[in-house]
Design a protein around this motif. Structure first.
Motif, PDB file in Angstrom:
ATOM      1  N   GLY A  98     -52.177  53.370  -7.956  1.00  0.00           N
ATOM      2  CA  GLY A  98     -52.730  52.387  -8.984  1.00  0.00           C
ATOM      3  C   GLY A  98     -54.190  51.925  -9.017  1.00  0.00           C
ATOM      4  N   GLY A  99     -55.159  53.045  -8.469  1.00  0.00           N
ATOM      5  CA  GLY A  99     -56.337  52.680  -8.489  1.00  0.00           C
ATOM      6  C   GLY A  99     -56.785  52.095  -6.954  1.00  0.00           C
ATOM      7  N   LYS A 100     -55.936  51.839  -6.125  1.00  0.00           N
ATOM      8  CA  LYS A 100     -56.598  51.099  -4.882  1.00  0.00           C
ATOM      9  C   LYS A 100     -57.208  51.949  -4.004  1.00  0.00           C
ATOM     10  CE  LYS A 100     -52.375  49.743  -3.705  1.00  0.00           C
ATOM     11  NZ  LYS A 100     -51.113  49.360  -2.973  1.00  0.00           N
ATOM     12  N   GLY A 101     -56.963  53.446  -3.756  1.00  0.00           N
ATOM     13  CA  GLY A 101     -57.304  54.307  -3.102  1.00  0.00           C
ATOM     14  C   GLY A 101     -56.591  54.512  -1.588  1.00  0.00           C
ATOM     15  N   SER A 102     -55.660  53.706  -1.656  1.00  0.00           N
ATOM     16  CA  SER A 102     -54.609  54.020  -0.495  1.00  0.00           C
ATOM     17  C   SER A 102     -53.265  53.330  -0.707  1.00  0.00           C
ATOM     18  CB  SER A 102     -55.220  52.874   0.651  1.00  0.00           C
ATOM     19  OG  SER A 102     -55.281  51.590   0.054  1.00  0.00           O
ATOM     20  N   MET A 103     -52.435  53.718  -0.026  1.00  0.00           N
ATOM     21  CA  MET A 103     -51.097  53.555   0.039  1.00  0.00           C
ATOM     22  C   MET A 103     -50.326  53.054   1.236  1.00  0.00           C
ATOM     23  SD  MET A 103     -49.815  57.036  -2.254  1.00  0.00           S
ATOM     24  CE  MET A 103     -48.055  56.193  -2.204  1.00  0.00           C
ATOM     25  N   LYS A 104     -49.233  52.172   0.802  1.00  0.00           N
ATOM     26  CA  LYS A 104     -48.387  51.702   2.256  1.00  0.00           C
ATOM     27  C   LYS A 104     -48.046  53.053   2.874  1.00  0.00           C
ATOM     28  CE  LYS A 104     -46.967  47.372  -0.138  1.00  0.00           C
ATOM     29  NZ  LYS A 104     -45.899  46.920  -0.679  1.00  0.00           N
ATOM     30  N   SER A 105     -47.951  52.861   4.097  1.00  0.00           N
ATOM     31  CA  SER A 105     -47.372  54.057   5.088  1.00  0.00           C
ATOM     32  C   SER A 105     -45.895  54.002   4.728  1.00  0.00           C
ATOM     33  CB  SER A 105     -47.781  53.725   6.501  1.00  0.00           C
ATOM     34  OG  SER A 105     -47.140  52.527   7.022  1.00  0.00           O
ATOM     35  N   VAL A 106     -45.424  55.206   5.334  1.00  0.00           N
ATOM     36  CA  VAL A 106     -43.880  55.467   5.392  1.00  0.00           C
ATOM     37  C   VAL A 106     -43.219  54.414   6.316  1.00  0.00           C
ATOM     38  CG1 VAL A 106     -42.128  56.924   6.000  1.00  0.00           C
ATOM     39  CG2 VAL A 106     -44.202  58.030   4.949  1.00  0.00           C
ATOM     40  N   LEU A 131     -32.512  53.869  -2.403  1.00  0.00           N
ATOM     41  CA  LEU A 131     -33.126  55.138  -3.190  1.00  0.00           C
ATOM     42  C   LEU A 131     -34.488  54.922  -2.704  1.00  0.00           C
ATOM     43  CD1 LEU A 131     -31.389  54.388  -6.657  1.00  0.00           C
ATOM     44  CD2 LEU A 131     -30.515  55.979  -4.847  1.00  0.00           C
ATOM     45  N   ALA A 132     -35.107  56.099  -2.121  1.00  0.00           N
ATOM     46  CA  ALA A 132     -36.442  56.223  -1.946  1.00  0.00           C
ATOM     47  C   ALA A 132     -36.939  57.683  -1.758  1.00  0.00           C
ATOM     48  CB  ALA A 132     -36.692  55.454  -0.435  1.00  0.00           C
ATOM     49  N   SER A 133     -38.342  57.791  -1.774  1.00  0.00           N
ATOM     50  CA  SER A 133     -38.853  59.097  -1.627  1.00  0.00           C
ATOM     51  C   SER A 133     -38.370  59.888  -0.423  1.00  0.00           C
ATOM     52  CB  SER A 133     -40.240  58.853  -1.628  1.00  0.00           C
ATOM     53  OG  SER A 133     -40.833  58.494  -0.364  1.00  0.00           O
ATOM     54  N   GLN A 134     -38.208  61.129  -0.617  1.00  0.00           N
ATOM     55  CA  GLN A 134     -37.959  61.971   0.521  1.00  0.00           C
ATOM     56  C   GLN A 134     -38.648  61.775   1.854  1.00  0.00           C
ATOM     57  OE1 GLN A 134     -35.600  64.647  -0.111  1.00  0.00           O
ATOM     58  NE2 GLN A 134     -35.464  64.090   2.225  1.00  0.00           N
ATOM     59  N   GLU A 135     -40.022  61.327   1.841  1.00  0.00           N
ATOM     60  CA  GLU A 135     -40.749  61.098   3.196  1.00  0.00           C
ATOM     61  C   GLU A 135     -40.115  59.749   3.785  1.00  0.00           C
ATOM     62  OE1 GLU A 135     -43.415  63.026   0.280  1.00  0.00           O
ATOM     63  OE2 GLU A 135     -41.966  61.338   0.227  1.00  0.00           O
ATOM     64  N   VAL A 136     -39.546  58.672   2.868  1.00  0.00           N
ATOM     65  CA  VAL A 136     -39.107  57.613   3.404  1.00  0.00           C
ATOM     66  C   VAL A 136     -37.710  57.772   4.124  1.00  0.00           C
ATOM     67  CG1 VAL A 136     -38.531  55.385   3.070  1.00  0.00           C
ATOM     68  CG2 VAL A 136     -40.562  56.158   2.040  1.00  0.00           C
ATOM     69  N   ILE A 137     -36.837  58.612   3.388  1.00  0.00           N
ATOM     70  CA  ILE A 137     -35.618  58.681   3.786  1.00  0.00           C
ATOM     71  C   ILE A 137     -35.520  59.563   5.075  1.00  0.00           C
ATOM     72  CG2 ILE A 137     -33.431  60.179   3.171  1.00  0.00           C
ATOM     73  CD1 ILE A 137     -34.011  57.682   1.487  1.00  0.00           C
ATOM     74  N   GLU A 182     -35.168  60.265  -3.848  1.00  0.00           N
ATOM     75  CA  GLU A 182     -35.319  60.376  -5.247  1.00  0.00           C
ATOM     76  C   GLU A 182     -36.812  61.005  -5.229  1.00  0.00           C
ATOM     77  OE1 GLU A 182     -33.830  59.859  -8.120  1.00  0.00           O
ATOM     78  OE2 GLU A 182     -31.912  59.051  -7.098  1.00  0.00           O
ATOM     79  N   PRO A 183     -36.842  62.287  -5.722  1.00  0.00           N
ATOM     80  CA  PRO A 183     -38.091  63.460  -5.902  1.00  0.00           C
ATOM     81  C   PRO A 183     -39.004  62.599  -6.728  1.00  0.00           C
ATOM     82  CG  PRO A 183     -36.267  64.151  -7.117  1.00  0.00           C
ATOM     83  CD  PRO A 183     -35.677  63.120  -6.456  1.00  0.00           C
ATOM     84  N   LEU A 184     -38.727  61.905  -7.666  1.00  0.00           N
ATOM     85  CA  LEU A 184     -39.699  61.004  -8.526  1.00  0.00           C
ATOM     86  C   LEU A 184     -40.394  59.784  -7.929  1.00  0.00           C
ATOM     87  CD1 LEU A 184     -38.317  61.855 -12.015  1.00  0.00           C
ATOM     88  CD2 LEU A 184     -40.227  63.245 -10.971  1.00  0.00           C
ATOM     89  N   TYR A 185     -40.027  59.519  -7.032  1.00  0.00           N
ATOM     90  CA  TYR A 185     -40.448  58.100  -6.320  1.00  0.00           C
ATOM     91  C   TYR A 185     -41.610  58.142  -5.491  1.00  0.00           C
ATOM     92  CZ  TYR A 185     -36.488  55.236  -7.425  1.00  0.00           C
ATOM     93  OH  TYR A 185     -35.450  54.476  -8.101  1.00  0.00           O
ATOM     94  N   SER A 186     -42.626  57.347  -5.589  1.00  0.00           N
ATOM     95  CA  SER A 186     -43.832  57.427  -4.653  1.00  0.00           C
ATOM     96  C   SER A 186     -43.399  56.839  -3.397  1.00  0.00           C
ATOM     97  CB  SER A 186     -44.900  56.780  -5.265  1.00  0.00           C
ATOM     98  OG  SER A 186     -44.881  55.409  -5.142  1.00  0.00           O
TER      99      SER A 186
END
Length: 485
Positions: free
Chosen positions: A405-413, A439-445, A472-476
């Motif tokens: 969302g333009g923050k330049g960073s994401m929450k870690s797994v 339901l979550a991204s592959q990295e989180v699962i 879910e492959p489309l989840y961030s």
């Protein structure tokens, strides 16, 4: 200083690059579906008048209402008496306005009633009471010559209810060239007045020139050696424009027929990609870090890999001098405006500070946009402003990241995993269900099944219900859903 102007034209987009001594200094981009509005004159309608803000929102036919401050309203006699906004304007009233700033982000266009129409050498202003001369023309004899030409004889040289300002390009211009510009602007203003009389608000009264012609009008000067265009139709239009308004420059305009794209030939495409990056490398090994926010732009100077040869103070001084030149180029290249804060590396020597500041001001003197540099603050920061009329290069070419969302960073797994644990506990207490589906991204699962598997098993035992996982492959990396089953 030698300059070249490159113009790349495709049906959806026109791009202009200003090359100084072989280096790209400025980039301008205009898209056919989203043309700039600066310079356009509208007959608008006051949709909201806000005395508390001393401003009004004006409907000029755009998606968002434009903004007009009380200080930007000029009375019929050409001055601003400082009246309250509700004394000058009422809701539903028609008003003639000009765009001085394009819409930026969530903000609408900025307006003024102090109209101005530029030509090659002059700017006509209906509110002006006498002739003026650009402050960039420093020679006092030349300034006086231009004033005399614009004021003699007054009846012929000053348009009715208005006046002219000599632009920087007017330095050295002949009397015939200035007379031609006066005649052109007088005819143009007459046609604008006729459209104002017949138009119904909201409507466009006068539109500024497209980018290619605007670049020719505003950028070309004695130091420009060539103007190269890769579109034959645009080259023909520029030739016709030059022959009418600047015949002495017509021979500098060339059509580029080469198979290799003109921007590739001069390395402009590479410079565009670099101008979108946050980090700018310096030749010495140091680097800049540029962060653009809605409120301001911050520039941090670092020595990086540069270790110098003498001592620390000398290393810092040389890095800051190089950074000052690079910063000026980046401001022009990226079209950064508004408030700019520069964090040079701390210097102990007062003479070094003065030289760095002087180097910055000297480089900024070549900038077409108006700039103002303050002294070094008590925290060692240089505060400056650069006039912003159009969106920056980053805003034109980029959109906020769909993931962060333009923050330049994401929450870690791991952070997302622990949020899932808290949500599982919350849902198990709120609802009656046999099991829970995550339901979550592959990295989180993968993390839940590996590093966090012990915690997941403990939680499953604690709530007394089975927990199933589904990738879910489309989840961030930040997204997840808990579904009661």
């Amino acid at each position: 200083m030698s300059e070249e102007i490159l113009i790349n034209v495709t049906p959806p987009e026109t791009r202009v690059a200003l090359i100084e001594n072989g280096s790209v200094q400025e980039l301008m981009i205009e898209r056919s579906r989203r043309r700039g509005l600066v310079g356009n004159i509208y007959k608008g309608l006051a949709s909201r008048v806000l005395p508390g803000m001393q401003a009004a929102f004006i409907d000029i036919g755009l998606e968002r209402a434009a903004f007009l401050h009380a200080s930007d309203i000029i009375s019929s006699n050409g001055d601003n008496p400082g009246q309250s906004i509700d004394e000058q304007l009422r809701e539903g009233q028609g008003i003639i306005v000009q765009v001085v700033k394009d819409p930026l982000g969530t903000k609408g266009a900025r307006l003024t009633t102090n109209l101005s129409i530029p030509s090659r050498y002059l700017v006509y202003m209906p509110s002006l009471k006498s002739a003026g001369v650009s402050q960039r023309i420093l020679n006092e004899e030349e300034r006086q010559r231009l004033r005399d030409l614009l004021n003699r004889p007054e009846g012929e040289r000053i348009a009715q209810n208005g006046g002219f300002i000599a632009r920087t390009a007017a330095e050295g211009a002949t009397e015939e060239a200035l007379s031609s510009d006066i005649e052109y602007l007088s005819r143009l203003w007459q046609s604008v007045q006729e459209r104002i009389a017949s138009a119904q608000p909201p409507s466009l009264i006068h539109e500024d020139l497209p980018l290619a012609l605007r670049a020719l009008r505003d950028l070309i000067g004695p130091q420009v050696e060539k103007v190269r265009i890769d579109s034959r139709s645009t080259w023909s239009r520029l030739n016709a424009f030059a022959e009418q308004f600047m015949p002495e420059m017509a021979e500098k305009i060339e059509y580029y027929p080469g198979e290799r794209p003109i921007f590739d030939l001069y390395g402009v495409e590479d410079e565009i990609q670099k101008a979108l990056e946050r980090k700018v490398e310096l030749k010495s090994g140091g680097h800049l870090v540029i962060d653009q926010t809605e409120a301001m732009t911050t520039i941090d100077v670092n020595t990086g890999a540069f270790v110098g040869h003498r001592n620390l103070e000398e290393t810092i001084f040389k890095t800051n001098l190089e950074a000052a030149q690079s910063i000026c180029r980046q401001l022009r290249l990226r079209n950064l405006g508004g408030i700019i804060i520069i964090d040079f590396i701390d210097m102990e020597d007062e003479e070094h500070k003065r030289q760095v500041l002087r180097a910055l001001e000297k480089c900024l003197s070549h900038d077409h946009a108006r700039t103002h540099v303050s002294e070094v603050s008590s925290l060692g920061l240089v505060q400056m402003t650069r006039k912003r009329t159009r969106e920056s290069l980053g805003h034109v070419l980029c959109v906020p990241c769909s993931c962060c969302g333009g923050k330049g960073s994401m929450k870690s797994v791991q952070t997302t995993c622990y949020e899932i644990f808290r949500e599982l506990l919350r849902e198990s207490r709120q609802f009656e269900m046999e099991q829970l589906l995550v339901l979550a991204s592959q990295e989180v699962i993968d993390c839940l099944l590996d590093e966090e598997s012990d915690h997941l098993a403990e939680l499953e035992q604690f709530i007394g219900k089975p927990i199933k996982l589904q990738a879910e492959p489309l989840y961030s990396q930040e997204q997840f859903d808990i579904v009661p089953v």
